[in-house]
Design an enzyme around this catalytic site. Structure first.
Site, PDB file in Angstrom:
ATOM      1  N   LYS A 112       0.842  -1.213   0.000  1.00  0.00           N
ATOM      2  CA  LYS A 112       0.000   0.000   0.000  1.00  0.00           C
ATOM      3  C   LYS A 112       0.865   1.247   0.000  1.00  0.00           C
ATOM      4  O   LYS A 112       0.505   2.267  -0.604  1.00  0.00           O
ATOM      5  CB  LYS A 112      -0.933   0.014   1.218  1.00  0.00           C
ATOM      6  CG  LYS A 112      -1.894  -1.151   1.233  1.00  0.00           C
ATOM      7  CD  LYS A 112      -3.323  -0.735   1.008  1.00  0.00           C
ATOM      8  CE  LYS A 112      -4.100  -1.885   0.397  1.00  0.00           C
ATOM      9  NZ  LYS A 112      -5.338  -2.225   1.021  1.00  0.00           N
ATOM     10  N   LYS A 194      -4.699 -11.174  -6.868  1.00  0.00           N
ATOM     11  CA  LYS A 194      -5.976 -11.624  -6.314  1.00  0.00           C
ATOM     12  C   LYS A 194      -7.083 -10.679  -6.769  1.00  0.00           C
ATOM     13  O   LYS A 194      -6.822  -9.510  -7.085  1.00  0.00           O
ATOM     14  CB  LYS A 194      -5.907 -11.712  -4.788  1.00  0.00           C
ATOM     15  CG  LYS A 194      -5.758 -10.399  -4.080  1.00  0.00           C
ATOM     16  CD  LYS A 194      -6.054 -10.546  -2.584  1.00  0.00           C
ATOM     17  CE  LYS A 194      -6.183  -9.159  -1.968  1.00  0.00           C
ATOM     18  NZ  LYS A 194      -6.859  -9.105  -0.699  1.00  0.00           N
ATOM     19  N   LYS A 197     -11.025  -5.259  -4.544  1.00  0.00           N
ATOM     20  CA  LYS A 197     -11.972  -4.146  -4.646  1.00  0.00           C
ATOM     21  C   LYS A 197     -11.320  -2.938  -5.280  1.00  0.00           C
ATOM     22  O   LYS A 197     -11.994  -2.075  -5.818  1.00  0.00           O
ATOM     23  CB  LYS A 197     -12.415  -3.721  -3.242  1.00  0.00           C
ATOM     24  CG  LYS A 197     -13.445  -4.589  -2.587  1.00  0.00           C
ATOM     25  CD  LYS A 197     -13.832  -3.923  -1.255  1.00  0.00           C
ATOM     26  CE  LYS A 197     -13.989  -4.938  -0.161  1.00  0.00           C
ATOM     27  NZ  LYS A 197     -13.859  -4.350   1.181  1.00  0.00           N
TER      28      LYS A 197
HETATM   29  P1  AMP Z   1     -10.874  -6.833   1.900  1.00  0.00           P
HETATM   30  O1  AMP Z   1     -11.640  -6.718   0.635  1.00  0.00           O
HETATM   31  O2  AMP Z   1      -9.396  -6.755   1.645  1.00  0.00           O
HETATM   32  O3  AMP Z   1     -11.357  -5.942   2.991  1.00  0.00           O
HETATM   33  O4  AMP Z   1     -11.078  -8.320   2.406  1.00  0.00           O
HETATM   34  C1  AMP Z   1     -12.175  -8.773   3.153  1.00  0.00           C
HETATM   35  C2  AMP Z   1     -12.095 -10.276   3.360  1.00  0.00           C
HETATM   36  O5  AMP Z   1     -12.180 -10.946   2.099  1.00  0.00           O
HETATM   37  C3  AMP Z   1     -10.781 -10.774   3.991  1.00  0.00           C
HETATM   38  O6  AMP Z   1     -11.048 -11.870   4.851  1.00  0.00           O
HETATM   39  C4  AMP Z   1      -9.964 -11.207   2.818  1.00  0.00           C
HETATM   40  O7  AMP Z   1      -9.015 -12.194   3.151  1.00  0.00           O
HETATM   41  C5  AMP Z   1     -11.035 -11.750   1.877  1.00  0.00           C
HETATM   42  N1  AMP Z   1     -10.630 -11.580   0.488  1.00  0.00           N
HETATM   43  C6  AMP Z   1     -10.376 -10.418  -0.151  1.00  0.00           C
HETATM   44  N2  AMP Z   1     -10.040 -10.632  -1.441  1.00  0.00           N
HETATM   45  C7  AMP Z   1     -10.088 -11.976  -1.619  1.00  0.00           C
HETATM   46  C8  AMP Z   1      -9.847 -12.854  -2.728  1.00  0.00           C
HETATM   47  N3  AMP Z   1      -9.497 -12.382  -3.921  1.00  0.00           N
HETATM   48  N4  AMP Z   1      -9.981 -14.169  -2.541  1.00  0.00           N
HETATM   49  C9  AMP Z   1     -10.353 -14.655  -1.349  1.00  0.00           C
HETATM   50  N5  AMP Z   1     -10.596 -13.914  -0.271  1.00  0.00           N
HETATM   51  C10 AMP Z   1     -10.463 -12.587  -0.388  1.00  0.00           C
END
Ligand code: AMP
Ligand code: TRP
Length: 327
Positions: A112, A194, A197
């Protein structure tokens, strides 16, 4: 006594199927077996630029997403982080036992910091300590997250141990809980990354609220590897990712999918995959729309949950403060 789990997601925009398969889908089962605490981590969101724009709306959106996906406030606590200020107070206390050198190793911080060079703020650096406070303040046993958050849970363990060594046994040392399937869903435009968002390419992810047309179009455009066979092979990560998604939403195993598409091409596979996703998301989308018409009811659920969370947090914070000689 049931073991406790804690997890959270940042309210930084609509969730995608990676969030669902990597996080929320697992939570639905876990809430039946564990004493479960799920959080909307709005304070973590503030570490990214422009996150405060429309933040209230994003918090509401995530709350309706949690509820529509099937988190049940009768079975779990489902609250907003900033409504329980004990988290931030504990963060300060934990800061005083956290080695800077450990924080500097965090890959999310390094990524980041590179991504927004002009806004490398203290919150971004301290992010793992706030996350440790979230977890430790509930004496959490298990933290269900995607693979990307493993290092942060490790950090919470380090901080818990350090605190306990310094001030005497206080916090449980939590374990990470990562499910194999769906642990990491990859971007549709680049299987080396991955699904995220924050990617500027809308075709890199499928949001839970996408329309059937959008889902068809996104799957159509998803990159695939060379070759014609539909076979699961980690050497072909783009196709393997699509098969993983198909399997997660259809209950067919990878080998059943391979069999089903023997001798058929990518076109048929992709059309069917889009339909599988559309069908799986339909009940969720209807429920979410209905909840959006009931903002007062959603607010009430969040407030009641915050009270429940606060009762636990207050007690454990007090113990930490006593151990540190503050009271
Ligand atoms: P975030 O969008 O980074 O706030 O992630 C929220 C939750 O979703 C966390 O538990 C992450 O580990 C999971 N997560 C985010 N992106 C992925 C992805 N591409 N595949 C699997 N899990 C994800
Ligand atoms: N950092 C997590 C993420 O980006 C969100 C989070 C904040 C979290 N506090 C937490 C996850 C505590 C598990 C437990 O996904």
């Amino acid at each position: 006594m049931k073991k406790r789990i804690f997890s959270g997601i940042r309210p930084t925009g609509p969730l995608h199927i990676g969030n669902y398969l990597g996080a929320i889908k697992n939570w639905l089962q876990l809430q039946n077996e564990y004493d479960s605490v799920f959080c909307i981590v709005d304070l973590h969101a503030l570490t990214t630029p422009n996150a405060s724009k429309g933040l209230k709306k994003k918090v509401f959106d995530l709350a309706t997403t949690y509820l529509a996906a099937g988190l049940n406030p009768k079975k779990c606590i489902l609250f907003v982080q900033s409504q329980v200020p004990e988290h931030t107070e504990l963060t300060w206390l934990l800061n005083t036992v956290t080695p800077i050198a450990e924080l500097e190793r965090m890959t999310q911080f390094k990524d980041k910091a590179k991504e927004h060079r002009s806004n490398v703020n203290m919150g971004l650096f301290d992010y793992p300590v706030l996350m440790a406070a979230d977890i430790l303040i509930y004496q959490t046993d298990l933290v269900p997250v995607g693979e990307d958050q493993r290092q942060h849970v490790e950090m919470a363990r380090t901080i818990a141990r350090k605190f306990n060594q310094t001030y005497g046994a206080t916090f449980k040392v939590p374990e990470v809980l990562i499910r194999e399937q769906g642990a990491k869903i990859l971007a549709l435009d680049n299987p080396l990354k991955k699904m995220s968002k924050s990617s500027p390419n809308l075709y890199s992810r499928i949001n839970l609220t996408d329309s059937p047309d959008e889902i068809q179009e996104k799957i159509k455009r998803a990159i695939t590897d060379s070759g014609k066979e539909i076979t699961y092979n980690p050497q072909k990560p783009a196709l393997a990712n699509l098969i993983t998604i198909y399997s997660a939403f259809s209950k067919l195993s990878a080998s059943q999918i391979e069999k089903k598409y023997q001798g058929k091409g990518y076109a048929q596979f992709k059309t069917d995959l889009a339909n599988v996703i559309i069908k799986a998301l339909k009940p969720f989308q209807a429920k979410k729309k209905a909840l959006e018409q009931e903002p007062e009811q959603v607010k009430k659920i969040l407030e009641q949950s915050a009270k429940q969370a606060q009762a636990i947090a207050r007690k454990n914070l007090k113990e930490a403060k006593q151990k540190m000689g503050l009271i």
